[in-house]
Design a protein around this motif. Structure first.
Motif, PDB file in Angstrom:
ATOM      1  N   PRO A  26      60.583  20.183  58.352  1.00 35.76           N
ATOM      2  CA  PRO A  26      61.641  19.242  57.967  1.00 35.76           C
ATOM      3  C   PRO A  26      63.024  19.899  57.957  1.00 35.76           C
ATOM      4  N   GLY A  27      64.038  19.073  57.971  1.00 33.91           N
ATOM      5  CA  GLY A  27      65.431  19.511  57.901  1.00 33.91           C
ATOM      6  C   GLY A  27      66.251  18.287  57.532  1.00 33.91           C
ATOM      7  N   ASP A  28      67.477  18.489  57.078  1.00 30.83           N
ATOM      8  CA  ASP A  28      68.158  17.348  56.452  1.00 30.83           C
ATOM      9  C   ASP A  28      68.374  16.162  57.394  1.00 30.83           C
ATOM     10  N   TYR A  29      68.623  16.414  58.699  1.00 28.48           N
ATOM     11  CA  TYR A  29      68.858  15.283  59.596  1.00 28.48           C
ATOM     12  C   TYR A  29      67.598  14.454  59.873  1.00 28.48           C
ATOM     13  N   LEU A  61      65.064  14.231  57.398  1.00 28.26           N
ATOM     14  CA  LEU A  61      64.366  14.126  56.115  1.00 28.26           C
ATOM     15  C   LEU A  61      63.999  12.684  55.775  1.00 28.26           C
ATOM     16  N   SER A  62      64.869  11.750  56.079  1.00 26.67           N
ATOM     17  CA  SER A  62      64.534  10.359  55.737  1.00 26.67           C
ATOM     18  C   SER A  62      63.392   9.859  56.620  1.00 26.67           C
ATOM     19  N   TYR A  90      60.996  11.800  57.709  1.00 24.85           N
ATOM     20  CA  TYR A  90      59.808  12.430  57.109  1.00 24.85           C
ATOM     21  C   TYR A  90      59.287  11.595  55.938  1.00 24.85           C
TER      22      TYR A  90
END
Lengths: 543, 543
Positions: A26-29, A31-32, A34
């Motif tokens: 995962p990574g912030d871009y 994350l939603s 995921y």
């Protein structure tokens, strides 16, 4: 359906195509997305590094027909450039899903973290190594785009790229979209003419043979191919890339054909044939024993997903599936092949006490150890070349990157393979050089309760290269591979120097099914399989 | 010179530019070039995986001005796509040398191993993430091409790509080639006008301030910048990406400016200034505290290597070097800045016995531990954010991928950094998530006798993401990191739970200089630095 979002639609399409696991970090871009995957009962398999996710998804695709890797923008996506290239080169339908900055964040072209040059830099890179790609920048067209791109993955059996800007995950789709089926069939006239010609050629042949390769796996044509062989009573060889295209105990199976690299009797049988039916074959250097193969195209029927060639002319718009299905139904004569070669049977292995393990003996031992409930995954090097002679019981129970030959494939691929088919236990064959690239993905095996048996062919360096050109850059540091369970808190490790220890370790590994097992098999640095000996002799002439 | 080959010329140019080490993994298409490197006394540093080579070469380039990664075709090259993108994004001049199939092997477009789609697929990918690229397909033009591409690396401080087909390594060069120097200076009229305007603005200012960033490092302008600050008596702040642009004990140094993410007194001082001199600043989201920075361009002189902007107008063809050199010589008034903030001094750390280690206390302890003979390398996450407050004694003793933020940088970068400057011992700060990506490159440290001190901030997952959005995908498997010396046969490991243990481990690590040391510092999963607290609050609003 009013509250269906772009993210929902993508997930539901993947699920409809049989995907149950998504590999990634995962990574912030992303994350939603995921969070959405999690809520939609798609199992997220979080590897140590994105490279591991890429290889695992590739293996999953080879076993199940479609695999998915899901990563963040650039720092995640560009780490799977190599694994995607492998999937492209060896025709494995992997969907790369990448999160990215939201469309609304892109105004004025700001320097958002992870951006390289422009917002479409990653897209442009993936255009080079995928069959289709898209950025889901508009909810109005997102469903059509998803359909188009997934269709390309299935049709060409190649990777595809889907970028989902993070503010599009929850964007509502348009109503009344109907998933279209773009699959195209053959031109019936061309198909008929090709079949008539092929049947005449096969019936006139004295000694026809089938050479089957990777596309038979990818298009799921293994059973149909076997029906053809059985109806016309024609022996089948496979390439190394296509190995396990039929169960290798079948009475019509010859063995692996790979020019001068392979077993001499198989080479002679195939090359002396007066009608070679090449089914889904890649004419690669490795498949052709570094061009030592002597396949006369004037006697060949060469069918692939891209075109059909008989002798020196080509039929367009005849699919591999239709052509094979047509042959199965055609009035083929039943041949009498007489005597022909068979693979060495797996014989019981009698450990010779304190004798050191050689490459040749290791593979004899593994051959006796293998069961129908295992899938063999070979990394690049002697793990792959030596494995050519293993007797694989059922079809598609052997995976190896035998064309693209990227090191580091096997350990993460074992994870993908076991998740794709939990009934098979992975037997992972890997050199120490390749293990040092991705072997720590055993951590992922522990995390998800998987139980690969990993055999490290430890010759303390890059053995294949030593055969071509000696140099200190071919030696690597020795690790105590068998002690990795102490780092990971699970698994069983075995240090193997003698045949006795090898035998005992495999018996223990077979019983220890709760977690991974790793065998650190110490070998002489210059030891090698006969196939590698022949191959490197060829390769070193080209340095 | 008659027997000078293309390979020789490339190596001699790199050596002339100060390169002594080449990072990579060998493979057959690059093996003859490896043999040449070996014979020309270029030290080959063979990492476990190409990714490690890419990060190491990037760090080497940041410290020494040029770094080289040398890999084989596609299976090697595409593994460094991400590290090359990082070098592009953060302006690090890395030369990617890739072997490839010989020109003579390419006739009839055969399927040679490692090939993806076409022979130029890898080139097309690297065109997206480099400042210049070439395939040395012709010995007649090879020297000019090498010059052109290396010149671009030095001029733009960006990565470049050189592909050398294996049959060109030993191809003889043309005679009488003269290495050209393409460096271009400023337009003298534009430079003069810009200087006059800037000096007037600075002299009229009541409270000017300098904000310095990464380009000052890249162009080696640290000393010159300091002269400017000292002459005009102007305080200096740095960005997080530019951290250590001046030695941080200097009396004019304010601290790290990063909008609302940074220390409040630094933010206020910079934003209240009536003349901000932005030197080589990247206006990135992370540098600007996710756009919480309030820098008024109407009061700014903004100089970069690409352009110079004063208030709202732009000068082309004024280089950063010339502009800075001009300012140093200009009739600048000496300011009286009065009181201004300074970084927290490093105070002695008194371990509080059995108290568990927190992020805040860890960095206080490290601050006391740091000496002038160390280079700090921070990986992404709290390793980086927490490190903003470390007091770095000398310039360019801090490396962190603070814009591109690719996880897995720090351990391999530590290898590159120590080889670039053996007088500095690397202090590597890395989260457990990032460590699992590339941490096994400690093997490379053992192999080449390096001695990084690696501090694993072990919070059992992706801590930065937990702050944004909780989910099981943020948790990772715990490893017994401190036991890795048992795998690698060298090094020292320490399990750290309490402050006492932290203190003792650092004392032991300082003494153990023969090999690497690794501290597994156990932290609460939800603990975080104050900077991370502020950052994630911002980031989570954008998911």
């Amino acid at each position: 359906m009013n509250d269906l979002t772009v993210g929902d639609y993508l997930i539901s399409r993947l699920q409809a195509l049989g995907v149950r696991h998504v590999f990634g970090v995962p990574g912030d871009y992303v994350l939603s997305f995921y969070a959405l995957l999690q809520s939609r009962e798609m199992r997220i398999v979080n590897t140590c590094d994105e490279q591991g996710a890429g290889f695992a998804a590739d293996a999953y695709a080879r076993m199940r027909g479609l695999g998915v890797v899901c990563v963040t923008y650039c720092v995640g996506g560009l780490k799977v450039a190599n694994t995607t290239a492998e999937a492209f080169a060896e025709k494995s339908p992997v969907v790369i899903i990448s999160g990215s900055p939201g469309m609304k964040e892109r105004d004025k072209n700001p320097l958002l973290h992870h951006k390289v040059r422009d917002f479409d830099t990653q897209l442009k890179i993936f255009e080079q190594i995928t069959a289709a790609s898209t950025v889901l920048a508009d909810a109005q067209t997102a469903q059509k785009e998803i359909d188009r791109v997934l269709d390309a993955a299935l049709r060409f059996k190649r990777p595809v790229y889907i970028e989902i800007p993070r503010d599009m995950v929850a964007a509502p789709c348009i109503l009344h979209h109907r998933t279209a089926d773009h699959r195209t069939g053959s031109d019936p006239d061309a198909l008929q003419e090709a079949l008539t010609e092929a049947v005449a050629m096969m019936n006139a042949a004295r000694k026809p043979v089938i050479l089957a390769d990777v596309e038979v796996h990818r298009f799921g044509l293994q059973e149909m191919l076997l029906r053809l062989a059985e109806r016309a009573n024609i022996p089948i060889a496979s390439t190394i890339l296509g190995k396990s295209v039929v169960g290798e105990e079948h009475s019509l199976y010859l063995g692996v054909y790979e020019g001068a690299m392979g077993r001499e009797e198989v080479r002679r049988y195939v090359e002396e044939s007066d009608c070679v039916l090449l089914m889904g074959v890649f004419m690669t250097d490795v498949n052709l024993g570094i061009y030592t193969a002597r396949l006369e195209l004037g006697r060949a029927i060469y069918a692939t997903s891209e075109k059909l060639t008989i002798r020196f002319h080509t039929y367009e718009n005849v699919t591999l599936q239709d052509f094979l299905a047509g042959l199965v139904e055609a009035p083929l004569l039943r041949h009498e092949p007489g005597e022909f070669p068979h693979p060495e049977p797996a014989v019981e292995f009698t450990a010779q006490g304190t004798r050191n393990v050689t490459v040749r003996r290791l593979f004899q031992c593994l051959n006796a150890f293998l069961t129908r409930d295992m899938v063999v995954i070979a990394d690049v090097g002697d793990a792959l070349f030596g494995a050519a002679d293993l007797l694989i019981r059922r079809h598609t129970e052997f995976l190896g990157p035998a064309y693209y030959t990227s090191m580091g494939f096997a350990v993460p691929a074992g994870i993908g393979a076991q998740l794709a088919n939990p009934e098979l236990r992975p037997l992972v064959l890997v050199g120490d050089g390749a293990f040092q690239m991705t072997g720590m993905e055993l951590s992922t095996a522990v995390r998800y309760g998987l139980s690969p048996i990993v055999v490290v062919l430890n010759n303390r360096g890059y053995g294949t290269e030593r055969q071509m050109q000696e140099g200190p850059y071919n030696d690597i540091l020795n690790w105590n591979y068998h002690r990795l369970p102490e780092i990971l808190g699970a698994g069983r490790g075995f240090l193997v120097e003698t045949e006795e220890q090898l035998d005992q370790a495999l018996i223990s590994a077979e019983r220890h099914t709760e977690s991974f097992c790793i065998l650190d098999v110490q070998m002489d640095p210059m030891d090698r399989s006969p196939a590698l000996e022949r191959l490197t002799e060829r390769l070193s002439k080209r340095l």
